[in-house]
Design an enzyme around this catalytic site. Sequence first.
Site, PDB file in Angstrom:
ATOM      1  N   THR A 183      37.307  29.610  47.699  1.00  0.00           N
ATOM      2  CA  THR A 183      36.913  30.286  46.463  1.00  0.00           C
ATOM      3  C   THR A 183      35.515  29.827  46.065  1.00  0.00           C
ATOM      4  OG1 THR A 183      37.366  30.544  44.099  1.00  0.00           O
ATOM      5  CG2 THR A 183      38.161  28.519  45.101  1.00  0.00           C
ATOM      6  N   GLU A 328      43.498  29.661  43.762  1.00  0.00           N
ATOM      7  CA  GLU A 328      44.264  28.407  43.707  1.00  0.00           C
ATOM      8  C   GLU A 328      45.734  28.635  43.365  1.00  0.00           C
ATOM      9  OE1 GLU A 328      41.380  29.069  42.355  1.00  0.00           O
ATOM     10  OE2 GLU A 328      40.051  27.353  42.208  1.00  0.00           O
ATOM     11  N   LYS A 434      32.029  36.764  36.869  1.00  0.00           N
ATOM     12  CA  LYS A 434      32.749  37.572  37.847  1.00  0.00           C
ATOM     13  C   LYS A 434      32.321  39.027  37.736  1.00  0.00           C
ATOM     14  CE  LYS A 434      36.947  36.967  40.241  1.00  0.00           C
ATOM     15  NZ  LYS A 434      38.396  36.885  40.200  1.00  0.00           N
ATOM     16  N   TRP A 439      32.490  36.368  42.593  1.00  0.00           N
ATOM     17  CA  TRP A 439      31.873  35.354  41.743  1.00  0.00           C
ATOM     18  C   TRP A 439      30.367  35.280  41.912  1.00  0.00           C
ATOM     19  CZ3 TRP A 439      34.577  33.632  37.916  1.00  0.00           C
ATOM     20  CH2 TRP A 439      35.960  33.473  38.030  1.00  0.00           C
TER      21      TRP A 439
HETATM   22  P1  AMP Z   1      39.720  34.157  41.949  1.00  0.00           P
HETATM   23  O1  AMP Z   1      40.034  32.784  42.370  1.00  0.00           O
HETATM   24  O2  AMP Z   1      38.479  34.690  42.559  1.00  0.00           O
HETATM   25  O3  AMP Z   1      40.895  35.064  42.129  1.00  0.00           O
HETATM   26  O4  AMP Z   1      39.414  34.127  40.387  1.00  0.00           O
HETATM   27  C1  AMP Z   1      40.334  33.650  39.448  1.00  0.00           C
HETATM   28  C2  AMP Z   1      39.781  33.810  38.065  1.00  0.00           C
HETATM   29  O5  AMP Z   1      39.549  35.196  37.768  1.00  0.00           O
HETATM   30  C3  AMP Z   1      40.669  33.334  36.952  1.00  0.00           C
HETATM   31  O6  AMP Z   1      40.618  31.932  36.768  1.00  0.00           O
HETATM   32  C4  AMP Z   1      40.097  34.086  35.759  1.00  0.00           C
HETATM   33  O7  AMP Z   1      38.914  33.480  35.279  1.00  0.00           O
HETATM   34  C5  AMP Z   1      39.730  35.421  36.372  1.00  0.00           C
HETATM   35  N1  AMP Z   1      40.851  36.365  36.177  1.00  0.00           N
HETATM   36  C6  AMP Z   1      41.793  36.720  37.064  1.00  0.00           C
HETATM   37  N2  AMP Z   1      42.654  37.602  36.521  1.00  0.00           N
HETATM   38  C7  AMP Z   1      42.263  37.797  35.244  1.00  0.00           C
HETATM   39  C8  AMP Z   1      42.748  38.577  34.139  1.00  0.00           C
HETATM   40  N3  AMP Z   1      43.799  39.392  34.249  1.00  0.00           N
HETATM   41  N4  AMP Z   1      42.073  38.495  32.969  1.00  0.00           N
HETATM   42  C9  AMP Z   1      40.976  37.702  32.838  1.00  0.00           C
HETATM   43  N5  AMP Z   1      40.487  36.945  33.825  1.00  0.00           N
HETATM   44  C10 AMP Z   1      41.100  36.993  35.025  1.00  0.00           C
END
Ligand code: AMP
Length: 544
Positions: A183, A328, A434, A439
């Site tokens: 990630t 994670e 994001k 990211w």
């Molecule tokens: P990733 O590891 O790339 O899947 O990113 C995870 C992060 O995406 C989370 O810690 C949040 O900051 C953001 N995220 C994922 N789902 C949501 C959601 N439904 N609403 C707001 N933020 C989200």
Amino acid sequence: MLEGLMQDDHPLTLGHVLERMRGMNGDGEVVTLTDDGLRRARYAEVAERVDRLCAGLRELGIEEGDRVATFSWNTQDHLEAYFAAPCMGAVLHTLNIRLFPEQLEYIVNHAEDKVILVDSSLVSAIEELAPRFETVRNFVVMGDGDAGSLPNVVRYEELLERQSPGFAHPRLDERTAAALCYTSGTTGNPKGVLYSHRSSVLHALTTCTADALGVSREDRVLPVVPMFHANAWGLAHAAPLAGADMVMPSRFLQPEPLARLIAEERVTLAGAVPTIWLDLLRHVDEHDTDLSSLRMVVCGGAAVPRSLMEAFEDRHAIRIVQAWGMTETSPLGSVAHAPAETEGEEHWDYRSTAGRLMPLVEARIVSDEGEEMPWDGESTGELEVRGPWIARTYYEDSTADDKFHDGWLRTGDVAALDAKGYIRITDRAKDVIKSGGEWISSVDLEGELMAHEAVSEAAVIARPDERWSERPLACVVLAEGGSASVDDLREHLGERVAKWWIPSEFAFIDEVPKTSVGKFDKKVLRQRLEDGELELAGEGAVVS
Ligand code: AMP
């Protein structure tokens, strides 16, 4: 004393899912969109090819514990790799094709990948990097396209062709590593998250429960979310486990082919980030498309705008359900189904949360002072989670150990929990942005901006964006006597970061607000943005 009398030594492994694909779910279908139309295979055939791939990887010298990387879209071949590597005891490492070269080079070398399975349509994105991969012995090219200048190429179909059917799969302990995904949603280098067979199976199984995605044999599942993003949200394990068909979009992620695929293949469940559904909404508003087969669309990876959910529901009778998770967390942590008895505003309030905690996921809200907050729907703090599919450390990297404490993962999301277990995210503690599900590191952008001679300070924050969820906004303080236009700064960044990272807007400010310990206080900048106090300068603006 009662040891040995129970069934708790039966391992939870992906081999079980593979055997269901081969046997009782054998007539399930995998459909892949290709340049030449649709490719179709039954799960039984896919399982047979998984065996051949296991034998082929063995021929290439892959042993238990070795990392086998993929650089591919969502395709049947990718699904085969998803099962072959783990079921032979190796580790599937899904490379994010959107990372930029330095990050890819870093993660391939850090994971010590031995083989990379590359979709031929992506050869040009990786061939120049090949000489910098220190441990990669072979590139296995999937599809008919050219292998370019890749060294030590093996053609996927030829590799499978020359193996005999059947493979003696090892009996694995459920704690064997199955997959690895990096990630970049952290500062510094990307971090690897290692998933075990046990965590993958438990996550897939829970994904199939009714309060989660309810994946069943009746479903035809379209994972638009890439298989290189946290296990395609578990869909690539859950569908074969349940016996649901899979519809794979490959690289055809534009609204028109997606809409056609849903309509013609009668997709019932689809998953993607909000940006994809926003584009699709625009398309289906303008083109008469029959999406009536969809029983549910799961959407997450970023906050899902309520207006998007309402528009799909009102105009197209399609239910978008928001989910929250992280690489994670395998990734599903919560899913936002509203309680059945709610309606109107109350119903939509629940639907607009990040969801209700899935079974086996434990959570707490911790204040800045380290105090656990009540589940009252109001008190906010950092969301922390733990559970059988939640990471407890990063792979061979201790630089972010502070993200894990007492068995809990600090998510970097600021949230409130209500008494029913619904999460409402209010802010983000981690310093990243994001955009379209990928990211962008604000810290890296700041570093590059401050390297410009006319810039003395730069703080980059997320600006809400309808299409991309967020876009970076650079707040720049010019050095005394310094002069730079937005175009200069964009050009400067263009030579240093990926194009899609470059902020579209800048704000020239007198000073970056600081906290008591002298750190950039981005909360203040975000508040100023919200209050309309930041004057935004677009392309062409010159400030001195
Ligand atoms: P990733 O590891 O790339 O899947 O990113 C995870 C992060 O995406 C989370 O810690 C949040 O900051 C953001 N995220 C994922 N789902 C949501 C959601 N439904 N609403 C707001 N933020 C989200």
